[in-house]
Scaffold this motif. Structure first.
Motif, PDB file in Angstrom:
ATOM      1  N   ASP A 129      23.555  42.147 -39.594  1.00  0.00           N
ATOM      2  CA  ASP A 129      22.544  41.529 -39.229  1.00  0.00           C
ATOM      3  C   ASP A 129      22.570  40.118 -39.691  1.00  0.00           C
ATOM      4  O   ASP A 129      21.860  39.595 -40.592  1.00  0.00           O
ATOM      5  CB  ASP A 129      21.418  42.400 -39.782  1.00  0.00           C
ATOM      6  CG  ASP A 129      21.362  43.759 -39.160  1.00  0.00           C
ATOM      7  OD1 ASP A 129      22.000  44.078 -38.315  1.00  0.00           O
ATOM      8  OD2 ASP A 129      20.314  44.510 -39.551  1.00  0.00           O
ATOM      9  N   THR A 139      20.195  39.112 -48.332  1.00  0.00           N
ATOM     10  CA  THR A 139      18.772  39.819 -48.056  1.00  0.00           C
ATOM     11  C   THR A 139      18.751  41.308 -48.000  1.00  0.00           C
ATOM     12  O   THR A 139      19.690  41.786 -48.554  1.00  0.00           O
ATOM     13  CB  THR A 139      18.414  39.306 -46.456  1.00  0.00           C
ATOM     14  OG1 THR A 139      17.295  39.907 -46.193  1.00  0.00           O
ATOM     15  CG2 THR A 139      19.550  39.954 -45.542  1.00  0.00           C
ATOM     16  N   VAL A 141      18.041  44.964 -45.671  1.00  0.00           N
ATOM     17  CA  VAL A 141      17.582  45.667 -44.665  1.00  0.00           C
ATOM     18  C   VAL A 141      17.414  47.134 -44.861  1.00  0.00           C
ATOM     19  O   VAL A 141      18.356  48.075 -45.453  1.00  0.00           O
ATOM     20  CB  VAL A 141      18.584  45.532 -43.286  1.00  0.00           C
ATOM     21  CG1 VAL A 141      18.286  46.582 -42.088  1.00  0.00           C
ATOM     22  CG2 VAL A 141      18.755  44.227 -43.157  1.00  0.00           C
ATOM     23  N   GLN A 202      14.311  50.093 -38.527  1.00  0.00           N
ATOM     24  CA  GLN A 202      14.943  48.939 -39.543  1.00  0.00           C
ATOM     25  C   GLN A 202      13.951  48.017 -40.147  1.00  0.00           C
ATOM     26  O   GLN A 202      13.499  47.226 -39.346  1.00  0.00           O
ATOM     27  CB  GLN A 202      15.985  48.248 -38.998  1.00  0.00           C
ATOM     28  CG  GLN A 202      17.107  49.169 -38.284  1.00  0.00           C
ATOM     29  CD  GLN A 202      16.997  49.042 -36.792  1.00  0.00           C
ATOM     30  OE1 GLN A 202      16.756  48.193 -36.124  1.00  0.00           O
ATOM     31  NE2 GLN A 202      17.003  50.207 -36.185  1.00  0.00           N
ATOM     32  N   ARG A 204      12.694  44.602 -41.905  1.00  0.00           N
ATOM     33  CA  ARG A 204      13.472  43.299 -42.352  1.00  0.00           C
ATOM     34  C   ARG A 204      12.525  42.485 -42.731  1.00  0.00           C
ATOM     35  O   ARG A 204      11.314  42.549 -42.709  1.00  0.00           O
ATOM     36  CB  ARG A 204      14.201  42.844 -41.172  1.00  0.00           C
ATOM     37  CG  ARG A 204      15.394  43.766 -40.534  1.00  0.00           C
ATOM     38  CD  ARG A 204      16.338  42.716 -39.483  1.00  0.00           C
ATOM     39  NE  ARG A 204      17.397  43.699 -39.106  1.00  0.00           N
ATOM     40  CZ  ARG A 204      17.378  44.625 -37.952  1.00  0.00           C
ATOM     41  NH1 ARG A 204      16.342  44.884 -37.456  1.00  0.00           N
ATOM     42  NH2 ARG A 204      18.526  45.301 -37.630  1.00  0.00           N
TER      43      ARG A 204
END
Length: 209
Positions: A129, A139, A141, A202, A204
């Protein structure tokens, strides 16, 4: 939309809700990447699955591949920062995850992408991603799996660590963090086996797709 899901013997609750996140178990993948896994985090996951199948405005997409237009092998839905999620349990799950990972993440989860894998002919190819900030920044997810289990496969972009496969379904949670989106790839492989339908949700942060 008519699909058949064989319910889990361990998920017969009609009431939908999340459990504690204290049972998360972290695996260091190497290259700065890690995953946290918590089986059956969501109670009543099969009930939520049936609700989302009926009530989400699923869309089919197409893409160009090898100079041909082909159908994306799954149905999709996306809910941005200001869009209400299609069930209160998903709002609660996103809030709980944001609170749990606040110290590491430094920002809340704000969006939710949904994928509907109708059978073994649906899947997603190897990818990270990396659209947006995740191409250069660490990051997270967080993926909540509903419906029949399908294998999430992970492999490193550079030689070294061994590939990983996790069967996910019926309320299981996996969180991919650190450099995972840049240094590893993940996929839902297609299969000729008879498998039931699955929905993945998902979560995010802003600017990550």
């Amino acid at each position: 939309m008519s699909v058949h899901l064989q319910s889990s013997l361990f998920d017969q609750e009609a009431e939908v809700g999340t459990g504690p996140l204290s049972g998360l178990r972290r695996t260091d993948l190497g290259h700065g990447a890690w995953i946290d896994v918590l089986p059956q985090w969501l109670r009543g996951a099969d009930t939520l699955f049936e609700t989302l199948v009926r009530e989400v405005d699923w869309r089919a997409e197409q893409r160009v591949m090898y100079e041909r237009v082909v159908a994306v092998p799954r149905l999709l839905a996306f809910f941005g920062r200001r869009a209400p999620l299609p069930h209160p349990a998903l709002e609660a799950a996103r809030t709980a995850l944001g609170t749990h990972y606040a110290a590491e993440l430094g920002e809340p989860f704000t969006t939710a992408g949904l994928c509907f894998y109708r059978d073994g002919r649906d899947g997603v190819a190897w990818h990270g991603d990396t659209i947006g900030r995740a191409s250069t920044e660490d990051t997270m997810v967080a993926i909540l799996s509903l419906g029949a289990p399908r294998h999430l496969a992970l492999r490193p972009r550079r030689p070294g660590p061994a590939p990983v496969r996790r069967p996910l379904g019926h309320g299981d949670l996996i969180v991919m963090g650190g450099s995972c989106q840049r240094t590893w790839e993940h996929a839902i492989p297609k299969t000729a086996r008879a498998v039931g339908p699955r929905i993945s949700v998902q979560f995010r942060t802003d600017g990550v797709r």
